[in-house]
Motif scaffolding. Structure first.
Motif, short mmCIF file in Angstrom:
data_model
loop_
_atom_site.label_atom_id
_atom_site.label_comp_id
_atom_site.label_asym_id
_atom_site.label_seq_id
_atom_site.Cartn_x
_atom_site.Cartn_y
_atom_site.Cartn_z
N GLU A 101 43.64 22.87 2.06
CA GLU A 101 43.44 23.98 1.37
C GLU A 101 43.87 25.37 2.10
O GLU A 101 44.36 26.33 1.79
N LYS A 102 43.38 25.13 3.52
CA LYS A 102 43.80 26.12 4.31
C LYS A 102 45.46 26.30 4.27
O LYS A 102 45.78 27.55 4.44
N GLU A 103 46.12 25.23 4.56
CA GLU A 103 47.34 25.16 4.51
C GLU A 103 48.01 26.03 3.23
O GLU A 103 48.95 26.83 3.26
N ALA A 104 47.28 25.64 2.01
CA ALA A 104 47.88 26.18 0.82
C ALA A 104 47.62 27.71 0.90
O ALA A 104 48.35 28.43 0.33
N ARG A 105 46.44 27.92 1.68
CA ARG A 105 46.06 29.42 1.41
C ARG A 105 46.98 30.17 2.22
O ARG A 105 47.54 31.31 2.02
N ALA A 106 47.36 29.57 3.51
CA ALA A 106 48.43 30.28 4.51
C ALA A 106 49.73 30.40 3.73
O ALA A 106 50.23 31.51 3.78
N GLU A 107 49.88 29.53 3.01
CA GLU A 107 51.37 29.61 2.27
C GLU A 107 51.27 30.57 1.33
O GLU A 107 52.14 31.42 1.20
N ILE A 108 50.34 30.75 0.55
CA ILE A 108 50.11 31.76 -0.46
C ILE A 108 50.08 33.01 0.13
O ILE A 108 50.74 34.04 -0.18
N ALA A 109 49.26 33.29 1.49
CA ALA A 109 49.19 34.34 2.09
C ALA A 109 50.65 34.99 2.52
O ALA A 109 50.95 36.03 2.47
N ALA A 110 51.28 33.73 3.00
CA ALA A 110 52.65 34.16 3.55
C ALA A 110 53.81 34.86 2.46
O ALA A 110 54.20 35.75 2.46
N LYS A 111 53.47 34.27 1.22
CA LYS A 111 54.06 34.34 -0.11
C LYS A 111 53.61 35.83 -0.50
O LYS A 111 54.70 36.53 -0.94
N ALA A 112 52.47 36.09 -0.27
CA ALA A 112 51.94 37.36 -0.72
C ALA A 112 52.45 38.55 -0.13
O ALA A 112 52.74 39.35 -0.47
N ALA A 113 52.27 38.15 1.40
CA ALA A 113 53.10 39.16 2.36
C ALA A 113 54.41 39.28 2.21
O ALA A 113 54.95 40.41 1.97
N GLU A 114 55.27 38.32 1.98
CA GLU A 114 56.62 38.32 1.66
C GLU A 114 57.05 39.16 0.27
O GLU A 114 57.72 40.07 0.28
N ASP A 115 55.96 39.09 -0.65
CA ASP A 115 56.08 40.03 -2.06
C ASP A 115 55.73 41.27 -1.69
O ASP A 115 56.24 42.16 -2.22
N ALA A 116 54.74 41.29 -0.84
CA ALA A 116 54.37 43.00 -0.84
C ALA A 116 55.45 43.56 0.06
O ALA A 116 55.76 44.77 -0.39
N GLU A 117 56.05 42.65 1.07
CA GLU A 117 57.34 43.35 1.66
C GLU A 117 58.17 43.69 0.82
O GLU A 117 58.88 44.98 0.68
N LYS A 118 58.78 42.80 -0.16
CA LYS A 118 59.65 43.16 -1.30
C LYS A 118 59.31 44.37 -2.02
O LYS A 118 60.22 45.23 -2.47
N GLU A 119 58.21 44.40 -2.36
CA GLU A 119 57.50 45.51 -3.41
C GLU A 119 57.51 46.70 -2.64
O GLU A 119 57.99 47.78 -3.23
N LYS A 120 57.26 46.70 -1.44
CA LYS A 120 57.45 47.86 -0.58
C LYS A 120 58.84 48.54 -0.38
O LYS A 120 59.14 49.58 -0.83
N ALA A 121 59.70 47.58 -0.24
CA ALA A 121 61.23 47.82 -0.25
C ALA A 121 61.52 48.16 -1.59
O ALA A 121 62.20 49.35 -1.62
N ASN A 122 61.34 47.66 -2.44
CA ASN A 122 61.55 48.08 -3.83
C ASN A 122 60.96 49.45 -4.04
O ASN A 122 61.77 50.44 -4.71
N ALA A 123 59.95 49.75 -3.61
CA ALA A 123 59.15 51.20 -3.98
C ALA A 123 59.82 52.22 -3.28
O ALA A 123 60.34 53.25 -3.83
N VAL A 124 60.35 51.98 -2.02
CA VAL A 124 61.38 52.65 -1.07
C VAL A 124 62.57 53.19 -1.91
O VAL A 124 62.92 54.12 -2.00
N ALA A 125 63.14 51.91 -2.16
CA ALA A 125 64.44 51.91 -3.10
C ALA A 125 64.20 52.93 -4.29
O ALA A 125 65.20 53.85 -4.33
#
Lengths: 215, 864
Positions: B482-506
Motif C-alpha cells: 500500500e505504501k508503494e502504491a501510495r508513493a506511486e499515486i503521490a508521485a503521479k499527483a505531484a507530476e499532475d500538479a506540475e503539469k497543471e501548474k505549467a498549463n495554468a502558467v501557459a
C-alpha cells in the motif's frame, strides 16, 4: 423502536489517557473534563454524521420505476422499462404525483435523524449542543424516538465515566462520526500539549471553554 | 436499510479496570520487594547465603516490574500520580497544622507563589515569618511594629485571622504605600529578607489568588476534605515499611541469645552452599519465569486479558515458591543447628568428657597436695604417733597424683578428640539440613495445579502470538504494498500538479498575449491566440476527463483518452454554435403539402419550429390565427380552381383582386371590348349608356358578372354582397376577410424572399453531451458483467462514430445556417417547379426537412 442488538464498544483508552493527563495538567477534576469533552465530542459527532441531501431525496423518489396506487402497480412513463409514448390516465397520474409529493415531504422531514441522535444523547445528559435547525426538527411520522440515543453519567468504584448508547446506526457514518470525534479531541489535546497551551490559563480557557479555566 | 448494532461509548473509563488491577499488582510487587528487602536487612550478614538468594528474589521482582513496564508504562504514571497526591496531601496537612490555614487555601497559595516566581516551598516559611513578626509587634516596638505602622495595619486587626486573610490585609496595607522603597522596607519588616521577593505577589494578591484558584480548580476542595487522610495514608505507607523492620528487630531481640549460639554453630556450615540451594530454588521457579515471558509476549501481541491472567498466576506461583523455599530452609537450618549443638554438648561427647576429666584431674591434684601437707604435719608429731597416718596420707597423695598424671595424659589427646567430634558433627550438618529440609512441609501446597494452569496459558498465548505475528507479517507486506502504491499515486499527483501548474502558467501567458494583441488591434493575432488558448484548455479538459473515465468506466488509459478527446471535440463544436439559443435562418420551400403538415405539427406537438414557419407564412402574430389561416390556405388550395373558373381569373392574384374590388386587366379588357372604346376611362363612361347585347352578356357571365352593373361596380372599386358571397363560396372559406387573409398568405409566400428564423436550442444537446459521463457511470453497476461489456462495447464504438459525426454535422449545420436564404418569392417560380402554391409547399417542406436534419445531426445519437 430500538431493536435488540449486539453492543459495539468504541475503544476509548487513548482518549481516556489524554483526559487524565489533561486533568493533571489543568487541575480540573476528571469529571469536569469528561463532561466538557463529551459536549465537544457530541458537537463534532453531529457535524461528522452524514445527512441525506434534498436533491438526492427528490431524485430517488422521482426515479422510482413503478408505483402502487390503490392496490395497483403502474409502470412510470419515461422509465427505462416503459415503452415510448407510454402514458397513464389523468386521474392515476394525478394520484401518483400526489403520492410522490407526499413521499418527498416525509423524507425531507426525516432528514437529519442520524445527526439528531447525538443531540438526543446530549439532551439526556443535560448538555446543550448546537445543531442546524433541520436536525433539531427532524422526525419520522412516528416521532423521533429519543430512547434510541441516550447517555448517562456513571460511577464504578472510584472511576467516573459517561456511557453513551446510540442504536440509530442505520448509517455507517454514525459510528465513524463518534470515533472520529473522539480521535479528534485526543489529537486536539496532543496538539495543544505541543503548542504549550496548558502553560497559560487564558489559553486553556480559549481552547477548552467547558473547563471554566478563566484567567 | 440495514440495521446496525448499537454503539456504546464509555467516555473516561475504558482503562480504569486495567489501571486499578495494575495498581494492585504494583502494590503487591512493592510489598513483595520491601518484604524481601526487610528480610535481608533484618537477618543481616548471618544469613549471607540466604541474603544472596533474596537478592536473586529481588531480581526476580524487578523482572516482574519490567514485565509490567512493557505492558503498562503509561499506567505507572497513574501510580506515580497516586503517590504524588499522597505526598501533596501529607505536605499540605503538615503545613496546615503548622500555619493554621486550610490545606485547600495553602494549595492555592502555593500555586500563587509559583505563578509569581517565588516558589511554592516558600509558603510555609513566609507565613511563619509573618506570624512571628505579628507576635513580635504586639508590644508596639521593633522593626515589625514599624512596618505594620507604615502599612496602617494594627496587630489587633490581624489577630485571630487565618494566614490568607492576614496576607490580604497586609497586601492592602502595602498597596497603600506609594513610595516603592518604603513599600519594600515594610514588606521586609513583615516577611524578613524575602519580603522584597514577595512584593509582586502582595501588590496583586487578589488577582494572583484568583488565577491560582482557577488553575487549581477542585483540587483545593479535595485537599481541604482529604489532606489529613492523605497524610495519614502516606505516613502509614512509610510506617508499614518500618514496621516490617521493627518486627524483624523484635524477633531478633528475643531470639538473639539462641541465634548467637546458632550462628556460631552455623558459621561452620557451608552457608554459601545453602545460598546456592536457595538461589536454585528461586531459579527453579522457571514455570513462573516462563509465565512472565508469556505475559510479555501476550501484551506485545495485544492479548491484554490473557497476559494479565498469566502474569498474575505467575506472580502468585513465584511468591508461593519463594515463600516455601525460605520457610523450609529456615526451619531446616534451625533444626540442623539444634542437632549440631546437641551433639557437640552431648554428655558422652568428647567436649563434655574432657571438661569432666579436667575437673577430675584438678581434684586429684588438689587432693594430692592436701594429703602431702597433712602427711608432713603427721610426721612431725612426737612419739611416732602420726607416722602411720603420714605414710597413709603420702600414699594417698601419691595415688591422687598418679591419677592426676593419668588424667593429664588423657587430656593431652582431648583436643584431638574434641576436634574430631566437631568435624563429625559439622560434616553431618549438610546431610542433616537436607534431611530436615525434606521433612519440612511447604507453606503453600498444591502449586502443581497452578503450574499446570500457567503451562496451558503459555501454550495458548504462544499459539495466539504466533498467529498474530504471522498476521502482522502479512499485514506488514500489505502495508508495504500500500505504501508503494501510495508513493506511486503521490508521485503521479505531484507530476499532475506540475503539469497543471505549467498549463495554468501557459494559460496566463496566452491571456496576456491576447490582451496585448487586442490592445494593438491585431485581430488576426487575437484570433490565432484565442484558438491556441481554446486548444490548450481542451487539452487540459481531455487530460482531466481521461482520468475520470478511467475510474468511472474502468477502461484503459488509451480508451479513456480517446473517449475524452471525442467528448471535448463534440462539446466544443456544440459550444461553437454560440449561445444556448442560436437563431438560424432557414431556406425552405413552403408548398401546399407542407401546410397540411404544419397544421398537424402545430396542433399535435406545438413544435416551435413549425410555429415559426406558420407565423411567417401566414403573417400572423399568434398561433391560433396562423392555424386558422393555414386551414383556409389549405381549403383555398383545394378549391381555388373553382373560383378562378367562376371569375374567369387566370391566377389567385386575380381572384384576390376580385375580392378586393380592384379592376383586373381582364375586366378592363371586357369593358373596352363591350363598349368598343380604346381606353378604360372612356369605356367606363360609356358603360352607363350601354345597352346590353347577347355577346356582352355572355362575356360578362364568363367573368362571373350577372349584369353590366356588377362590372361597373367592379371597375369603380365596389363589390356587391352577392358577388362577394359568390367568390367566398367558390373558395370554400367562411367569409371574405378570411379568404383575403389566406390568399394574401399564399401570394406573399409565392416567389418572395422570406427570412424564416427558428431557434436551434443547443442547451439540450450540450446538456446531453455533459451527461455523457454520468450516464455511462450507471452502466457498470449491473452485477452481470455480460450486459456491461456489451454496453461498453456499444458505448465505445457508437460514441466514437457518432460523436465525431456530431462534431462534423454541427460544423456543417453551422456553415449551412450562416448561408443566406436564397429563395426568391417574387417573380415566377423556376421552370419545372410547378405553380406558386407548389413552390410554397416546397418551401415549407424544406424547412421541415432542414429542421429534422438539424435535430438528427445534433449529437443526440451519441447519447444512447
Amino acid at each position: 423502536m430500538p431493536k435488540a442488538s449486539a453492543s459495539f464498544n468504541v475503544v476509548a483508552s487513548d482518549f481516556t489517557r489524554a483526559m487524565r493527563e489533561m486533568s493533571k495538567i489543568t487541575g480540573a477534576s476528571f469529571q469536569d473534563i469528561i463532561r466538557a469533552e463529551t459536549q465537544s465530542i457530541l458537537e463534532a459527532a453531529v457535524k461528522k454524521t452524514q445527512a441525506a441531501q434534498v436533491k438526492l431525496i427528490t431524485a430517488r423518489v422521482q426515479g422510482t420505476v413503478a408505483r402502487t396506487l390503490n392496490g395497483k402497480t403502474y409502470l412510470m412513463p419515461g422509465s427505462a422499462h416503459a415503452s415510448r409514448g407510454w402514458k397513464l390516465p389523468d386521474a392515476i397520474w394525478a394520484g401518483i404525483q400526489k403520492q410522490i409529493k407526499s413521499s418527498i415531504a416525509k423524507r425531507k422531514e426525516a432528514r437529519g435523524l442520524a445527526k439528531k441522535s447525538w443531540l438526543q444523547v446530549a439532551k439526556s445528559l443535560g448538555i446543550s449542543i448546537s445543531a442546524p435547525a433541520y436536525v433539531e426538527k427532524s422526525k419520522t411520522t412516528g416521532g423521533d424516538y429519543p430512547q434510541n440515543a441516550t447517555g448517562t453519567e456513571k460511577t464504578d468504584g472510584s472511576s467516573f465515566f459517561i456511557e453513551i448508547t446510540n442504536s440509530r446506526t442505520y448509517s455507517g457514518s454514525v459510528r465513524d462520526a463518534i470515533r472520529a470525534a473522539m480521535r479528534g479531541r485526543t489529537n486536539f489535546f496532543k496538539k495543544n500539549l505541543r503548542l504549550g497551551v496548558f502553560k497559560k490559563t487564558s489559553d486553556i480557557a480559549a481552547k477548552y471553554p467547558g473547563l471554566k479555566a478563566t484567567a | 436499510m440495514a440495521e446496525g448494532s448499537a454503539i456504546t461509548v464509555k467516555i473516561g473509563a475504558e482503562t480504569d479496570g486495567i489501571e486499578q488491577g495494575l495498581k494492585g499488582i504494583q502494590n503487591s510487587l512493592k510489598n513483595l520487594e520491601s518484604n524481601t528487602q526487610a528480610s535481608a536487612e533484618g537477618f543481616g550478614n548471618s544469613f549471607t547465603g540466604m541474603a544472596g538468594a533474596v537478592a536473586v528474589g529481588q531480581l526476580a521482582v524487578k523482572a516482574f516490574s519490567a514485565a509490567v513496564d512493557v505492558a503498562f508504562s503509561a499506567a505507572r504514571n497513574v501510580v506515580q500520580g497516586f503517590g504524588d497526591a499522597l505526598d501533596l496531601g501529607g505536605r499540605l496537612s503538615d503545613l496546615s497544622a503548622s500555619t493554621g490555614e486550610t490545606a485547600g487555601k495553602l494549595l492555592v497559595l502555593e500555586r500563587a507563589f509559583d505563578n509569581s516566581g517565588i516558589g511554592a516551598e516558600k509558603v510555609g516559611s513566609s507565613i511563619a515569618k509573618m506570624q512571628k513578626n505579628i507576635e513580635d509587634a504586639r508590644d508596639g516596638s521593633g522593626t515589625a511594629a514599624n512596618a505594620f505602622a507604615a502599612m496602617g495595619v494594627s496587630v489587633d486587626e490581624l489577630e485571630g485571622k487565618l494566614p490568607t486573610e492576614q496576607l490580604k490585609i497586609l497586601s492592602s496595607g502595602i498597596n497603600s504605600i506609594d513610595d516603592p522603597t518604603q513599600r519594600a522596607a515594610a514588606a521586609m519588616g513583615v516577611f524578613g529578607k524575602s519580603g522584597a521577593e514577595l512584593l509582586p505577589l502582595l501588590t496583586n494578591l487578589e488577582g494572583e489568588l484568583g488565577e491560582a484558584r482557577d488553575t487549581v480548580g477542585s483540587m483545593a476542595e479535595i485537599m481541604d476534605r482529604r489532606n489529613a487522610t492523605f497524610d495519614a495514608v502516606g505516613d502509614r505507607f512509610k510506617t508499614i515499611g518500618e514496621k516490617v523492620r521493627d518486627f524483624a528487630a523484635g524477633i531478633l531481640d528475643k531470639a538473639l541469645p539462641a541465634i548467637d549460639a546458632i550462628t556460631s554453630a552455623l558459621s561452620r556450615i557451608d552457608a554459601a552452599k545453602i545460598g546456592q540451594n536457595l538461589a536454585d530454588a528461586f531459579l527453579g521457579g522457571e514455570k513462573a519465569m516462563g509465565g512472565f515471558q508469556a505475559a510479555v509476549d501476550a501484551f506485545q501481541t495485544g492479548q491484554i486479558s490473557a497476559g494479565l491472567q498469566v502474569f498474575w498466576d505467575s506472580t502468585k506461583l513465584q511468591a508461593a515458591q519463594t515463600a516455601n523455599e525460605i520457610y523450609k530452609r529456615l526451619i531446616a537450618a534451625f533444626q540442623s543447628a539444634g542437632q549440631f549443638l546437641g551433639e557437640i554438648f552431648s554428655p558422652s561427647g568428647a567436649l563434655i568428657g574432657t571438661a569432666i576429666s579436667a575437673f577430675e584431674m584438678f581434684g586429684k591434684r588438689v587432693a594430692s597436695s592436701i594429703q602431702r601437707d597433712l602427711a608432713t604435719t603427721f610426721e612431725a608429731l612426737p612419739y611416732g604417733l602420726g607416722e602411720s597416718m603420714a605414710l597413709a596420707l603420702n600414699d594417698m597423695a601419691n595415688q591422687s597424683n598418679t591419677a592426676a598424671n593419668k588424667i593429664e595424659d588423657d587430656l593431652k589427646g582431648a583436643s584431638g578428640r574434641i576436634g574430631e567430634q566437631f568435624t563429625q558433627a559439622g560434616a553431618a550438618l549438610p546431610k542433616s539440613f537436607e534431611e530436615n529440609y525434606a521433612k519440612v512441609p511447604p507453606l503453600f501446597a498444591d502449586l502443581e495445579g497452578l503450574q499446570k494452569s500457567i503451562e496451558e496459558q503459555e501454550k495458548a498465548i504462544k499459539k495466539t502470538a504466533e498467529e498474530t505475528n504471522a498476521e502482522r507479517e502479512k499485514t506488514n507486506e500489505t502495508l508495504e504494498k500500500e505504501k508503494e502504491a501510495r508513493a506511486e499515486i503521490a508521485a503521479k499527483a505531484a507530476e499532475d500538479a506540475e503539469k497543471e501548474k505549467a498549463n495554468a502558467v501557459a494559460l496566463v501567458e496566452l491571456e496576456t498575449a491576447i490582451n496585448a494583441a487586442k490592445a494593438s488591434g491585431n485581430e488576426q493575432l487575437v484570433k490565432t491566440l484565442e484558438s491556441e488558448k481554446q486548444q490548450l484548455e481542451g487539452q487540459q479538459e481531455i487530460a482531466k476527463l481521461t482520468e475520470e473515465y478511467k475510474t468511472k468506466l474502468g477502461v484503459n488509459a488509451d480508451e479513456a483518452a480517446r473517449l475524452a478527446t471525442n467528448f471535448v471535440n463534440a462539446k466544443n463544436a456544440a459550444a461553437s454554435i454560440g449561445d444556448t439559443n442560436a437563431v438560424v435562418t432557414i431556406t425552405t420551400t413552403v408548398d401546399d403539402t407542407r401546410w397540411k403538415d404544419l397544421l398537424a405539427e402545430i396542433s399535435a406537438n406545438s413544435n416551435p419550429k413549425a410555429i415559426a414557419v406558420a407565423l411567417e407564412v401566414t403573417g400572423k402574430d399568434n398561433v391560433q390565427d396562423a392555424f386558422a389561416t393555414l386551414q383556409n390556405m389549405e381549403q383555398i388550395n383545394k378549391s381555388h380552381q373553382v373560383a378562378m373558373d367562376v371569375l374567369g381569373a387566370k391566377s389567385l392574384e386575380e381572384v384576390k383582386m376580385n375580392l378586393d374590388a380592384v379592376a383586373t386587366p381582364a375586366q378592363a379588357q371586357l369593358a373596352m371590348q363591350i363598349t368598343g372604346e380604346d381606353d378604360l376611362k372612356s369605356a367606363i363612361g360609356n358603360l352607363d349608356s350601354f345597352k346590353g347585347t347577347k355577346t356582352a352578356k355572355a362575356l360578362l357571365e364568363k367573368q362571373g358578372f350577372e349584369n353590366i352593373d356588377q362590372l361597373k361596380d367592379a371597375l369603380k372599386g365596389i363589390i356587391g354582397e352577392k358577388r362577394t358571397k359568390m367568390i367566398v363560396e367558390s373558395l370554400g372559406v367562411k367569409n371574405a376577410e378570411t379568404a383575403k387573409d389566406a390568399l394574401t398568405a399564399i401570394l406573399n409566400n409565392d416567389g418572395k424572399k422570406a427570412t424564416i428564423t427558428a431557434d436551434a436550442d443547443t442547451t439540450t444537446a450540450e446538456q446531453k453531451i455533459a451527461d455523457l459521463s454520468t450516464k455511462t457511470a450507471t452502466v457498470p453497476l449491473d452485477g452481470d458483467t455480460a450486459p456491461l461489456k456489451t454496453s461498453l462495447d456499444q458505448f465505445t464504438s457508437t460514441a466514437q462514430k457518432l460523436t465525431l459525426d456530431a462534431s462534423d454535422a454541427i460544423k456543417t449545420i453551422r456553415a449551412e445556417l450562416q448561408k443566406p436564404i436564397k429563395l426568391a418569392l417574387s417573380g415566377e417560380p423556376p421552370e419545372g417547379s410547378g405553380n406558386k402554391s407548389s413552390v410554397l409547399s416546397g418551401l415549407v417542406e424544406d424547412i421541415k426537412n432542414l429542421l429534422t436534419e438539424l435535430n438528427q445531426k445534433l449529437p443526440q445519437p451519441a447519447l444512447f
